[in-house]
Design a protein around this motif. Sequence first.
Motif, short mmCIF file in Angstrom:
data_model
loop_
_atom_site.label_atom_id
_atom_site.label_comp_id
_atom_site.label_asym_id
_atom_site.label_seq_id
_atom_site.Cartn_x
_atom_site.Cartn_y
_atom_site.Cartn_z
N VAL B 37 0.87 -1.18 0.00
CA VAL B 37 0.00 0.00 0.00
C VAL B 37 0.90 1.23 0.00
N LEU B 81 3.48 -1.38 3.94
CA LEU B 81 3.29 0.04 3.60
C LEU B 81 4.55 0.52 2.90
N ALA B 108 -2.37 5.61 -1.97
CA ALA B 108 -3.72 5.40 -1.45
C ALA B 108 -4.20 6.62 -0.68
N VAL B 335 -6.62 1.80 7.07
CA VAL B 335 -6.57 0.78 6.00
C VAL B 335 -7.06 -0.55 6.55
N ALA B 341 -7.21 -0.94 0.12
CA ALA B 341 -6.44 0.28 -0.13
C ALA B 341 -7.21 1.20 -1.07
N ARG B 343 -9.40 4.14 -2.28
CA ARG B 343 -9.46 5.49 -1.71
C ARG B 343 -10.81 5.80 -1.07
N ILE B 346 -11.13 4.10 2.17
CA ILE B 346 -10.29 4.68 3.23
C ILE B 346 -10.95 5.95 3.77
#
Lengths: 323, 407, 290
Positions: B37, B81, B108, B335, B341, B343, B346
């Motif tokens: 991510v 990450l 992301a 997340v 991931a 958008r 999130i």
Amino acid sequence: MTRPRLSTLAIIVAALAVVPLAGLSGSLLNLMIFMMIIALAAQGWNILGGYAGLSSFGHAAFFGAGAYAMVVLQTRFGVNAWIALVIGIALGALVGAFIGFLSFRSGLKGSYFALITLAFAEVARILANSTNFTGGAAGILLKLQTGLPYLQFADRRYFLLIALGFVAIGLLVSWWLEHSRFGAYLVALRENEQAAQALGVDVFAVKMKAIAISGALTAAAGCLYAQNYLFIDANVAFGSWISIEALFAAIVGGSGTVIGPLLGAIVLLGLGELTKMVSGGIPGMDLLVFGVILVLSVAYSPNGLVMLMKSLGLRAPAKAREA
Amino acid sequence: MTRHQKSLSRRTVLKSSVALTSMLAAPGLLRAEPAPVKVGLLQPISGAFALDGDLAKIGAEFAIKEINDAGGIKALGGAKLELVIGDSRSNAEAGAQATEELQSAGVAAVLGGFASGITLTATQTAARYDLPFVVDCAVADTITDRGLKNTFRFNPNFSMATAVALKNLVKLNDDAGKPIKTVAIVHEDGLFGSGLAKIMQEKLPPLGFQIVETIAHPTPARDMTNVVLRLRALNPDLIVPSHYFNEFVLMARTLQQQRVRPKGIYAVFGGAASSYRFVNEFPEAAQGVMDCNHWGDPKSPITAKLRETVTAAGKFYAYNTPINYSLVKVFAQAVEKAGSADRAKIIEALAANEFDSGIMPYGKTKFDAKGQNSSALPLNTQVQGKDIKVIYPAEYADAKPVFPING
Amino acid sequence: MYSPQIVVEALLNGLMLGAIYALIALGLTLIYGVLHIVNFAHGALLTVAMFMVWLACARYGLDPYLAILFVAPAMFALGYGLQRFIIGPASHGKDNGILLVTLGLSIIIENALLAAFQSDTRTITSDYSFKVVELGPLLLSFPRVVGFGVTIATTILLWLVLHQTDIGKAIRAVAKEKLGASLVGISVPHVYAMTFAIGCACLAVAAGLLMPSFYVSPKTGAAFVLVAFTIVVLGGMGSIPGALIGGLLIGVVEAASSLFLGDSLGQIGIFLIFIVTLLVRPTGLFGARA
């Protein structure tokens, strides 16, 4: 003097218009919009600094006038974006006339003119920074609202086309200068003001017209800037950065030429991006390169890239050298 | 010499992060591992605020390493990450440009922003792509007042911070037996200082403080003697300054020189008041200066580790490091909660949930309807000896306030 | 509203700060008087000098005032080289060319410093940073008092150099009549470069005087350069007594206006003086040239 044909200008604009259609990434599109805004500001500078030979170090005064008009009118008075744009441009001309009236009446030119324009821009910056009406030091925001009436677009290619349209107008204005009596007067007073006066040119009136047109074009750049970034404060709108970029682009590209400012803006900003990529995190490298280019271009190509290209044999008329 | 090496190593880090990005973007590579991510970190890596950007980066990198070492994002099968850094070069257009670049890199979310002007344009740029943006320390209230769905702010905004600052000032004064009656405000005439002065002028008199003078000065200031002379004439019990590092240092030095000794100096978001550099270089002028500012929980063991890391890198520790560390932690939780991931998911997760606030003293982070973290809280600090101690509120304090400072 | 003591102190402080402004303006006006150019790199060159003083103090433990003895020759050499080998040749002797080359140089210098030193502010702590001179009830900053004295001495020295030495006479000859001077065998490019060099050496002195109580960052020079322009214009471009008196005057005006109007508006006051002088009397108080 180099005098491109109208058809050449049309081809340049068309070529630039095709680029966004080719599917640019967001960051390239953003860069291109920024290039057009700087090119427009530089075209404005070029009318006064290039054709009339009055180097201003304070074109931020016009840029900021346009930018603030654009945002203040929309946010405080609910004026439509397009009308605000027109008023912003007119305000740029007015500010130009004001500064011009004061300085030309006193016969300022050369270093004195550069200094006084710088001072006016600084005064504007301090005032905008401390007045509530302009949002003070906090600056002002424009609301994000996409749609034709708001002059904001979900697809930013439209905005690029509009900016390009203004650059095309800038090209036309410069082209017209080179084909008009007025333009000839400007060049005459750049080369020898006393002689021009002796020949019956109303020097004051000519300068006033030049600074008003110059102010209007640079103000248009300010309007577009505000509309694209949706946020301005005193340091952005009236800061010396824009005075310097406008001057840089025009001179490096070729001051007193039609295409110079546009060419200069594209080359300089393109180069700036490249330097940033190469230099990694070292701060200030892009501006350092700008400075070096400015000094080199004054030293080796005082007539700018346009002339350099010509004299490198693209078409080398004897005229180019004497310009 | 050491300076050069530092910038070199920073460059290498930058380059390798770019290289990593492009490598991992290649399709079909390492299919067995879940796709990492990407997290964008927008910070001023160059330009006037480069030091702040560096500190923020150290914090974010520390958190990323911690999360990845602990097995990555569990909800995504242990996805790692990956930090992608965008350099806002300390100005607004470049901030917008860097946000576009982060967008192109396929992050992301974007974290950071640092200064208000940069954050305002960058969040708007991100809004065009519905790209979640969580702000680290920009304080302008307007950032979350624009109804941007993608924009969240982790730190306290200006109004929240000044409210806390005032509350604590009253408490401080009451506890010490009300030594303060008169106040002078000294502020720079930019966004920061003017905004604060306005609020102080409104709120201090009802609380029983008399404002004897409000003095504005430009940035950069060439001289503070006139300001200090006025202060000497007015002899206020308390000076409330609000300016950037240089001007604060100039003022503090001139105060010392002109022998102006107020009972307290109480800054809100003071440029130098919570800077270890200031404490180190001018220990005498800095003594007893209080600030109400972003600050990490001093009692957390991670704070000590971050400080060590920053000091080992030859830098002076400041709040940017703990905030960005914590911000990455909050993002990772979002997340996890989103389970994706994506958008939009999130953004949804950020808006709907509560989060642990890392080492920031925010309790449970909760973003309100505007995207502002309603639990965010600044801390009160004071320069004591060679250190900066937290004096309020009690649950985070590691020292008692020394007040009034001059008898 | 203020006690007389404060007012007197503020004005004295303004006068002393004005002296340092004058010193910065001195180099600028000298260069203008001889080369007839506005040196836009002046602020950046001041920053260079300040960094040199900082290096001398922070790295080699020199006293900031003592550092002037080393920095002044270095700045002199730098100034000579810049004019002789860069500004002169690159501008082709055109006014506009010089304006742009010096502007370009200022950007190069500022950003080179940024690349080398980053945007950090640096200070030095000397024994006198916090010292005061007690004059009855008045507390005067020691670095300022020294600054005032050294400025007056430097101005007198400069005056003597211009009037008593061969190079001084050559400089004045070129300032008055360039063509004539070159006809009697004076090398104009050399004189130009010497003038520029002397202007830069003045900056070194100013830098040494500023550092004990100020800081330096790559943009520091910009804070002083507009004031210096104002002083040069007010005093009359090219006039040395004009620069000194203009500097002192601006210092006092700044102090008074910031005492009574606040520091922010005080800044506008300076620009207004600048604009009005340019518009009404561009020759300034002491300038002779139209």
